[in-house]
Each structure stands twice: as structure tokens, then as C-alpha cells.
Design an enzyme around this catalytic site. Structure first.
Site, mmCIF file in Angstrom:
data_model
loop_
_atom_site.group_PDB
_atom_site.id
_atom_site.type_symbol
_atom_site.label_atom_id
_atom_site.label_comp_id
_atom_site.label_asym_id
_atom_site.label_seq_id
_atom_site.Cartn_x
_atom_site.Cartn_y
_atom_site.Cartn_z
ATOM 1 C CG HIS A 1 -2.010 1.015 1.174
ATOM 2 N ND1 HIS A 1 -1.834 2.299 1.639
ATOM 3 C CD2 HIS A 1 -3.274 0.951 0.702
ATOM 4 C CE1 HIS A 1 -2.954 2.980 1.458
ATOM 5 N NE2 HIS A 1 -3.839 2.194 0.895
ATOM 6 C CG ASP B 1 -8.137 -3.044 -3.108
ATOM 7 O OD1 ASP B 1 -9.347 -2.773 -3.027
ATOM 8 O OD2 ASP B 1 -7.257 -2.187 -3.297
#
Length: 455
Positions: free
Chosen positions: A332, A391
Site C-alpha cells: 500500500h 483489496d
């Protein structure tokens, strides 16, 4: 003759493309030379400070004597730890998305009475203009629901007598309408797609005023309206943890940038939808699901660390899946040690996998989460720890809920529109300047050449 004309046009497009590639190419060394913060991030991955907000805070590191030390990720909505929010409403056996939307928009938690009134307001604002479903959503269905959402949002502009107003009360009303209508717009767009492109039966169910946002998504989507309490609870938590992520994520920053120009709410939210659609942002959950479907066909033994490691390595070497070299769902831009949204989600993934008989697939996801960081670190230079992001598990959860891939990113939008609207209001209320970052031109100056003397 017409066929030849088409071929000539295609040939010219290729020529135009080559010209563009030749003349737009920028030497990567120039970014370092001019200290360009590509992606508005420095070389260590720290974001460039471009604004202030009270809405949400992302915490991924601490600073000790000037040193940045990665830590377990935290996400705060108006100063309240998101984990505490989730624990609060789940302990009461309540749905939380509406409470979080209230918190994001107004800056404080609602009382029971305020929350009840807010829910009633959302029910009121769910209604679409007369014939809007038939004339706008179903008239020309798109293969991509995000594009359908954007078109619907822009068309709603024409039904609003004060569409261009940036008065706070008007934008507040528009915001409530956006939050209330998004589930309906997304689900109806999907039903239109399946009917007109796949020749399936068309189901258009009106939302129930007694149900929450999460419940209504499932209620409108399924032909028989049925869903289990666990399914609705997990979907509600998905909406809660994705409702906002501070001002720095791509779609929210887009909201801020477009708002700062003084334009209308509809144009602003449509712009945010275009951002979220991208596979590097909201579209990543679809990529995760597709990656695992590919993995399940190519890895013979899902319990083998060796085989799974090899598949991960092949992805990074651009030898398999989409040849992009990316492990979708891992890593991320901000989080390092952990993504708090993924950590919250994990608690419910196992329970849902048991209900759906998907324990073997869950074990494969867990194995990839464990092995991927070491494989990535062995092949690439990284500046911080790598962990699974939201996700990674959201696509798996949506699959277990029976949600089609086409709705994965729209579900994200249904959640995130609450945050977008809050940031638009905050930007307007603080008399913002138009956001206009600097770009340095690196083309040498040259003289104009008369057309008859050009090569």
C-alpha cells in the site's frame, strides 16, 4: 472502398501514436535532478503535504528522533479509531454504514434519535426522478458499471434546479442524495447490463425502507430478495471500512481538486468515480479476484509453499496472469506493517468462508499473504514492509457473497461517496484556493519553422 478507408485510419493512428511516444518521452533521471515528487510522494514514500482535514487520519508510522518507524496501521474517522467504531455497532448487533456516513458528514457520532432521523432522510432521498431508471440507466447500458454510475450522476444534474450552486445547504442535500441513491444506481445498472448484453431476465426491485444500505444492496440484487444475516453484516462492514481514507487517496484528492475549481457536485463526484475505476485504485479488488482465479488453475497443489511461491515469482517476472508484474492486494502507498481495514475484514472472512464452504480458498489466500512479502523483497527494492491491503480480501468476500465482478468497484464507490461528499463540504467551507501544482517543462526552446521548410 469503405474497408480501405478504415485501414488507412488505423494506419494513421499507429503513426500518430509513434509520434506521441517519441516526443513525449521524458528521461527518468530528470525527475531526480529536479527533485520531482512523482505521485506527490518523496523517495521514501512519504506523501507531500498539500492540505489539512478533520475528516479522516491514516497512521502508518511513528517518528523517533527524526527516524520514521513503521507501525501497525490505524484509521481514524474524525479522531475515532475505526476499529472501535466497528466493535461498537457490532456489539449492539447494528448496521454501521449509516452511522459512519453521519460521522463523516457532520463530524460527530449521532444519538439514537439523530441516527433514526438520518436513516429516514436517506430513505426519502433514495427516490430517483420519474422514468430515470428506464430513460437513463436502462436505455444505453454500459459494460462497465462505474461508467454507468458516472453517466447517471452527470444526468442527475439536469433534474436539479440548483445544480450549480455551491451553497452549503444545497451541497448537503446533494450529498445526502448521492449517498442514498448510489446503491440503486449501481444495482440497476448491473441488471441492465446482464439483461441487454447477456440476455438474462431483468429484475428491478425497489429498495425497502426498513432495510439498511447493505441489506438493500443484496435485496435489490437478488431475484428472490434473500440474504443471510452474516452476508448483510459482512457487506456492511465492507462499506464502513472503505467509507473514507483521508484526503490523500487518488479519488478523494480528485474530489478536492475538482471542488477547488468551483464546479458543481455532479461533475465532482463523476470525476471521483473516474479515478476510483482505475485498477491502481478501486479497481484493484477485481484484479485480486481475477489473479486468484488464474492462480487456482495454474497451481496444482494449493497447499504447497513451493508451487505458490513459484506462481508469485512468475507474476513479478511478468510471465503469468496479466504480465503487469504486480501482486494485486499486496502493499500500500501508505500502510506498511498492516492495513487496519484488512485486519478488521479478516475477522469476518473466516466465518463467511465456513458458511460458504470456501475454507480451501481461504487457506490459499492466507498462504499468498504469508509468502508474497518475502518473494517481493527478494526481487525488488522496497523502502518499507509489505502487507495485505483491503483489496486483497474484499474481492474474495464479494465473491463469497455472490456479488458479480462487475459490482466489486461500484460497491467501493457506494461506500466511498460518503467520504467524497464530506471532503467536498470541507473544501468548500474553508474557502479553498484552486489546487494547481507545478510542472517543470523540460523541452528545449526552438524556432518556428515555416510549413514549406519542414521535413
Amino acid at each position: 472502398m469503405a474497408e480501405n478507408a478504415v485501414h488507412e485510419k488505423i494506419d494513421r493512428i499507429a503513426e500518430y501514436t509513434n509520434l506521441c511516444k517519441k516526443n513525449f518521452d521524458i528521461n527518468p533521471e530528470l525527475y531526480s535532478k529536479y527533485d520531482v515528487k512523482r505521485g506527490l510522494r518523496d523517495v521514501n514514500g512519504k506523501g507531500v503535504l498539500t492540505g489539512l482535514t478533520k475528516i479522516a487520519e491514516v497512521k502508518s508510522y511513528t517518528i523517533d528522533d527524526g527516524d520514521i518507524i513503521p507501525c501497525e496501521g490505524k484509521l481514524y474517522y474524525h479522531g475515532i479509531n475505526m476499529e472501535q467504531i466497528v466493535n461498537g455497532f457490532t456489539a449492539d448487533n447494528r448496521f454501521g454504514f449509516e452511522e459512519v456516513a453521519y460521522l463523516l458528514l457532520f463530524g460527530e457520532l449521532p444519538s439514537k434519535q439523530q441516527l433514526e432521523q438520518f436513516n429516514q432522510d436517506l430513505v426519502y432521498y433514495r427516490d430517483l426522478p420519474t422514468s430515470f431508471t428506464r430513460d437513463v440507466i436502462l436505455r444505453a447500458p454500459s459494460r462497465n458499471i462505474m461508467n454507468s454510475l458516472a453517466r447517471s450522476v452527470l444526468t442527475l444534474y439536469t433534474y436539479d434546479d440548483k445544480a450549480d450552486s455551491t451553497d452549503t445547504e444545497v451541497v448537503m442535500r446533494q450529498s445526502l442524495q448521492m449517498i442514498a441513491r448510489f446503491p440503486r444506481l449501481a444495482v440497476y445498472s448491473y441488471q441492465g447490463l446482464k439483461h441487454y448484453y447477456d440476455e438474462q431476465s431483468l429484475f428491478i426491485h425497489a429498495p425497502s425502507p426498513e432495510l439498511s444500505t447493505a441489506q438493500n444492496i443484496l435485496y435489490m440484487l437478488r431475484p428472490d430478495h434473500s440474504f443471510t444475516p452474516l452476508e448483510a453484516q459482512v457487506l456492511d462492514i465492507a462499506l464502513v471500512v472503505q467509507a473514507d481514507h483521508g484526503g490523500g487517496n487518488n479519488s478523494t484528492f480528485t474530489t478536492r481538486v475538482v471542488t477547488s475549481s468551483g464546479t458543481d457536485t455532479y461533475s465532482t463526484i463523476a470525476s471521483a468515480l473516474g479515478s476510483l475505476k482505475g485498477p491502481r485504485h478501486g479497481g484493484a479488488n477485481v484484479k485480486v479476484a481475477e489473479m486468484f482465479e488464474d492462480m487456482k488453475t495454474k497451481v496444482k497443489n494449493w497447499t504447497s509453499d513451493t508451487e505458490v511461491t513459484q506462481y508469485i515469482s512468475d507474476i513479478l517476472d511478468k510471465k503469468t496472469f496479466d504480465n503487469a508484474g504486480l501482486i494485486y492486494g499486496m502493499g500500500h502507498a501508505v500502510y506498511s506493517v498492516s492495513d487496519p481495514r484488512a485486519e478488521i475484514f479478516k475477522k469476518y472472512v473466516k466465518v463467511l468462508a465456513q458458511e460458504k464452504g470456501k475454507e480451501d480458498e481461504l487457506e490459499l489466500y492466507t498462504r499468498v499473504e504469508r509468502l508474497a512479502p518475502d518473494v517481493i523483497n527478494s526481487k525488488r527494492k522496497t523502502y518499507k514492509p509489505i502487507s495485505a491491503n483491503i483489496d486483497f480480501y474484499s474481492g474474495f468476500v464479494y465473491s463469497m457473497l455472490g456479488l458479480p465482478n462487475e459490482l466489486f468497484t461500484p460497491i467501493f464507490a457506494i461506500s466511498r461517496v460518503a467520504g467524497w461528499c464530506a471532503h467536498r463540504l470541507e473544501e468548500l467551507l474553508n474557502n479553498s484556493k484552486i489546487i494547481r501544482p507545478a510542472y517543470k517543462n523540460v523541452t528545449k526552446h526552438c524556432e518556428y519553422v515555416d510549413i514549406n521548410n519542414r521535413k
